[in-house]
Design a protein around this motif. Structure first.
Motif, PDB file in Angstrom:
ATOM      1  N   ASP A  48      11.708  62.058  84.775  1.00 50.23           N
ATOM      2  CA  ASP A  48      12.322  62.533  83.540  1.00 50.23           C
ATOM      3  C   ASP A  48      13.665  63.196  83.807  1.00 50.23           C
ATOM      4  O   ASP A  48      14.545  63.197  82.959  1.00 50.23           O
ATOM      5  CB  ASP A  48      11.393  63.561  82.878  1.00 50.23           C
ATOM      6  CG  ASP A  48      10.806  63.003  81.603  1.00 50.23           C
ATOM      7  OD1 ASP A  48      10.783  61.762  81.463  1.00 50.23           O
ATOM      8  OD2 ASP A  48      10.380  63.804  80.754  1.00 50.23           O
ATOM      9  N   ARG A  49      13.802  63.756  85.019  1.00 52.63           N
ATOM     10  CA  ARG A  49      15.022  64.512  85.300  1.00 52.63           C
ATOM     11  C   ARG A  49      16.210  63.626  85.620  1.00 52.63           C
ATOM     12  O   ARG A  49      17.350  64.047  85.500  1.00 52.63           O
ATOM     13  CB  ARG A  49      14.772  65.479  86.463  1.00 52.63           C
ATOM     14  CG  ARG A  49      13.568  66.393  86.224  1.00 52.63           C
ATOM     15  CD  ARG A  49      13.587  67.571  87.147  1.00 52.63           C
ATOM     16  NE  ARG A  49      13.553  67.180  88.556  1.00 52.63           N
ATOM     17  CZ  ARG A  49      13.566  68.059  89.551  1.00 52.63           C
ATOM     18  NH1 ARG A  49      13.631  69.350  89.287  1.00 52.63           N
ATOM     19  NH2 ARG A  49      13.515  67.656  90.799  1.00 52.63           N
ATOM     20  N   VAL A  50      15.959  62.399  86.065  1.00 47.09           N
ATOM     21  CA  VAL A  50      17.096  61.530  86.402  1.00 47.09           C
ATOM     22  C   VAL A  50      17.194  60.306  85.491  1.00 47.09           C
ATOM     23  O   VAL A  50      18.103  59.497  85.634  1.00 47.09           O
ATOM     24  CB  VAL A  50      17.067  61.054  87.879  1.00 47.09           C
ATOM     25  CG1 VAL A  50      17.326  62.218  88.822  1.00 47.09           C
ATOM     26  CG2 VAL A  50      15.764  60.363  88.223  1.00 47.09           C
ATOM     27  N   ARG A  51      16.262  60.169  84.547  1.00 47.65           N
ATOM     28  CA  ARG A  51      16.346  59.031  83.634  1.00 47.65           C
ATOM     29  C   ARG A  51      17.566  59.200  82.739  1.00 47.65           C
ATOM     30  O   ARG A  51      17.818  60.281  82.210  1.00 47.65           O
ATOM     31  CB  ARG A  51      15.084  58.926  82.780  1.00 47.65           C
ATOM     32  CG  ARG A  51      15.078  57.664  81.902  1.00 47.65           C
ATOM     33  CD  ARG A  51      13.814  57.553  81.078  1.00 47.65           C
ATOM     34  NE  ARG A  51      12.639  57.441  81.912  1.00 47.65           N
ATOM     35  CZ  ARG A  51      11.620  58.304  81.924  1.00 47.65           C
ATOM     36  NH1 ARG A  51      11.638  59.352  81.126  1.00 47.65           N
ATOM     37  NH2 ARG A  51      10.591  58.129  82.719  1.00 47.65           N
ATOM     38  N   LEU A  52      18.329  58.127  82.579  1.00 47.61           N
ATOM     39  CA  LEU A  52      19.504  58.192  81.719  1.00 47.61           C
ATOM     40  C   LEU A  52      19.072  58.135  80.261  1.00 47.61           C
ATOM     41  O   LEU A  52      18.444  57.178  79.847  1.00 47.61           O
ATOM     42  CB  LEU A  52      20.456  57.028  82.001  1.00 47.61           C
ATOM     43  CG  LEU A  52      21.464  57.166  83.138  1.00 47.61           C
ATOM     44  CD1 LEU A  52      22.567  58.129  82.737  1.00 47.61           C
ATOM     45  CD2 LEU A  52      20.853  57.583  84.454  1.00 47.61           C
ATOM     46  N   ARG A  53      19.405  59.162  79.520  1.00 47.59           N
ATOM     47  CA  ARG A  53      19.027  59.212  78.117  1.00 47.59           C
ATOM     48  C   ARG A  53      20.141  58.687  77.214  1.00 47.59           C
ATOM     49  O   ARG A  53      19.910  58.016  76.230  1.00 47.59           O
ATOM     50  CB  ARG A  53      18.726  60.655  77.709  1.00 47.59           C
ATOM     51  CG  ARG A  53      17.447  61.185  78.292  1.00 47.59           C
ATOM     52  CD  ARG A  53      17.307  62.656  77.939  1.00 47.59           C
ATOM     53  NE  ARG A  53      16.158  63.235  78.615  1.00 47.59           N
ATOM     54  CZ  ARG A  53      16.136  63.541  79.898  1.00 47.59           C
ATOM     55  NH1 ARG A  53      17.194  63.315  80.650  1.00 47.59           N
ATOM     56  NH2 ARG A  53      15.044  64.058  80.434  1.00 47.59           N
ATOM     57  N   ARG A  54      21.363  59.035  77.566  1.00 48.12           N
ATOM     58  CA  ARG A  54      22.510  58.674  76.734  1.00 48.12           C
ATOM     59  C   ARG A  54      23.097  57.373  77.285  1.00 48.12           C
ATOM     60  O   ARG A  54      23.412  57.286  78.454  1.00 48.12           O
ATOM     61  CB  ARG A  54      23.562  59.789  76.738  1.00 48.12           C
ATOM     62  CG  ARG A  54      22.960  61.160  76.422  1.00 48.12           C
ATOM     63  CD  ARG A  54      23.995  62.175  76.033  1.00 48.12           C
ATOM     64  NE  ARG A  54      24.449  61.954  74.682  1.00 48.12           N
ATOM     65  CZ  ARG A  54      23.787  62.361  73.604  1.00 48.12           C
ATOM     66  NH1 ARG A  54      22.653  63.015  73.688  1.00 48.12           N
ATOM     67  NH2 ARG A  54      24.264  62.111  72.409  1.00 48.12           N
ATOM     68  N   ILE A  55      23.265  56.384  76.430  1.00 46.23           N
ATOM     69  CA  ILE A  55      23.753  55.071  76.846  1.00 46.23           C
ATOM     70  C   ILE A  55      22.928  54.583  78.048  1.00 46.23           C
ATOM     71  O   ILE A  55      23.441  54.401  79.162  1.00 46.23           O
ATOM     72  CB  ILE A  55      25.262  55.105  77.194  1.00 46.23           C
ATOM     73  CG1 ILE A  55      26.016  56.035  76.230  1.00 46.23           C
ATOM     74  CG2 ILE A  55      25.860  53.707  77.187  1.00 46.23           C
ATOM     75  CD1 ILE A  55      27.524  56.092  76.442  1.00 46.23           C
ATOM     76  N   PRO A  56      21.602  54.402  77.837  1.00 44.03           N
ATOM     77  CA  PRO A  56      20.724  54.074  78.967  1.00 44.03           C
ATOM     78  C   PRO A  56      21.073  52.765  79.663  1.00 44.03           C
ATOM     79  O   PRO A  56      20.695  52.565  80.821  1.00 44.03           O
ATOM     80  CB  PRO A  56      19.327  54.006  78.325  1.00 44.03           C
ATOM     81  CG  PRO A  56      19.541  53.922  76.856  1.00 44.03           C
ATOM     82  CD  PRO A  56      20.883  54.534  76.568  1.00 44.03           C
ATOM     83  N   ASP A  57      21.838  51.884  78.996  1.00 47.83           N
ATOM     84  CA  ASP A  57      22.263  50.637  79.643  1.00 47.83           C
ATOM     85  C   ASP A  57      23.058  50.899  80.917  1.00 47.83           C
ATOM     86  O   ASP A  57      23.146  50.036  81.789  1.00 47.83           O
ATOM     87  CB  ASP A  57      23.159  49.813  78.696  1.00 47.83           C
ATOM     88  CG  ASP A  57      22.329  49.146  77.613  1.00 47.83           C
ATOM     89  OD1 ASP A  57      21.086  49.291  77.645  1.00 47.83           O
ATOM     90  OD2 ASP A  57      22.923  48.499  76.734  1.00 47.83           O
ATOM     91  N   ARG A  58      23.681  52.072  80.994  1.00 41.94           N
ATOM     92  CA  ARG A  58      24.487  52.367  82.182  1.00 41.94           C
ATOM     93  C   ARG A  58      23.637  52.864  83.354  1.00 41.94           C
ATOM     94  O   ARG A  58      24.150  53.037  84.451  1.00 41.94           O
ATOM     95  CB  ARG A  58      25.547  53.432  81.861  1.00 41.94           C
ATOM     96  CG  ARG A  58      26.591  52.941  80.888  1.00 41.94           C
ATOM     97  CD  ARG A  58      27.720  53.953  80.728  1.00 41.94           C
ATOM     98  NE  ARG A  58      28.577  53.559  79.610  1.00 41.94           N
ATOM     99  CZ  ARG A  58      29.467  54.358  79.040  1.00 41.94           C
ATOM    100  NH1 ARG A  58      29.624  55.598  79.470  1.00 41.94           N
ATOM    101  NH2 ARG A  58      30.208  53.923  78.039  1.00 41.94           N
TER     102      ARG A  58
END
Lengths: 223, 223
Positions: free
Chosen positions: A19-29
């Motif tokens: 959860d701490r390193v998952r990209l939340r904003r613009i997850p495509d990046r």
């Protein structure tokens, strides 16, 4: 990604994104596979080590290098950075800029980049032979073949240097590599739009006063 | 330091170095005057913002820029970085590499660089007019004259963007700009010794499909 970096890259494994390193904003990046993460680290000479000391976060730029599943940095034994990172939560980030991106609105100015963020615990390498092997890996990561040419390390030098690492098991990469993303209708606004490449380049080596004739500078590892 | 950066640099003031930013190791490399600090910040397009969140330090690379006594960055409203830095202790560092330094021993490999570390409290700019003025300063810091050419910002855009800053009153610069510092006696060791320049350069701008003929890319601010 250079050939040597590719060779050294760990076989691609898809890490479970915490959860701490998952990209939340613009997850495509976001990327969580080790081959992508390793390639970005291997292309980076420098990174930033973050830690907390007496409630204050610090972000210190430093040399970084990778061996297998570990991301390394070094510092002087006895420095605050070392005292504050042994057994403590740390974050190491690397950041490579590839292009400036210019849209027709302020909001659509961006940057094409490759970055990695690693979270974990700081570990100190204590075995002198391992310290030396890690520093050899650092020198070789910058200048392949140079270690064998150097004056050998002394016991005192091995003891002065703190080699630190964090495991690469909680990390994510972020990449932007597309063009201008203007809002619909803005494309015809009469400002220039496009990308401007950014590269780090090396200049002509400048020998000091003691280099004998015939001794040439090392080739740097392609990145 | 570019002329424009020099013009924008605050008049040199010697800051009292707090214990937290005073350089302890190799103190000759430390600088606490604002003109030195400002010049390094103004030469940097990017920096790293460190903060703590639930006990974990984070170091996130991002665009930074300076206006007067403040160092700015931006992010999306509602991002973890913004939530974790408003009113919280932060550290922002910038790092410019100038030369690789190669001595005849592993220990005397080094880097010539300019860096700044700023400690302080993260502040959010809340006034929409101030948000817009700050983003104008960012765009102009990269591409002088470009703001006036852009499609004007919308109210929605002003609300989407979180502009953050830290005051520059607790900061230090660190500079290494000398040659090889080999141990006495090592100079005659038969390895190459000297420096290799490192520079960030811009490539040829690549327009997207919508640029009308005669519209040219902006000049970038010299750094």
């Amino acid at each position: 990604m250079s050939a040597s970096a590719a060779q050294r890259a760990t076989e691609s494994t898809s890490m479970p994104a915490s959860d701490r390193v998952r990209l939340r904003r613009i997850p495509d990046r976001g990327h969580h596979d080790r081959s992508t993460i390793d390639a970005i680290i291997d292309a980076s000479m420098f990174g930033t080590v973050a830690f907390s000391y007496e409630g204050q976060p610090y972000a210190l730029p430093t040399n970084i290098w990778r061996e297998g599943d570990r991301l390394y940095w070094h510092a002087s034994r006895g420095s605050r950075m070392v005292r504050a990172t042994i057994g403590a939560p740390v974050c190491v980030s690397v950041f490579l800029v590839d292009q400036l991106v210019l849209g027709r609105s302020a909001m659509h100015h961006s940057v094409n980049y490759r970055s990695v963020v690693v979270l974990g615990t700081g570990h100190l390498v204590t075995d002198p032979a391992e310290v030396e092997a890690s520093l050899e890996a650092l020198i070789e990561s910058l200048y392949p073949g140079r270690w064998a040419q150097l004056r050998p390390m002394s016991d005192k030098e091995r003891k002065q240097t703190a080699v630190m690492y964090v495991d690469l098991d909680e990390a994510s990469a972020k990449i932007r590599d597309t063009g201008v993303g203007d809002d619909p209708g803005d494309e015809t606004w009469p400002a220039w739009g496009g990308v401007i490449p950014v590269r780090q380049v090396l200049g002509i080596p400048e020998p000091d006063a003691f280099v004998p004739s015939g001794v040439v500078p090392p080739d740097l590892r392609p990145r």
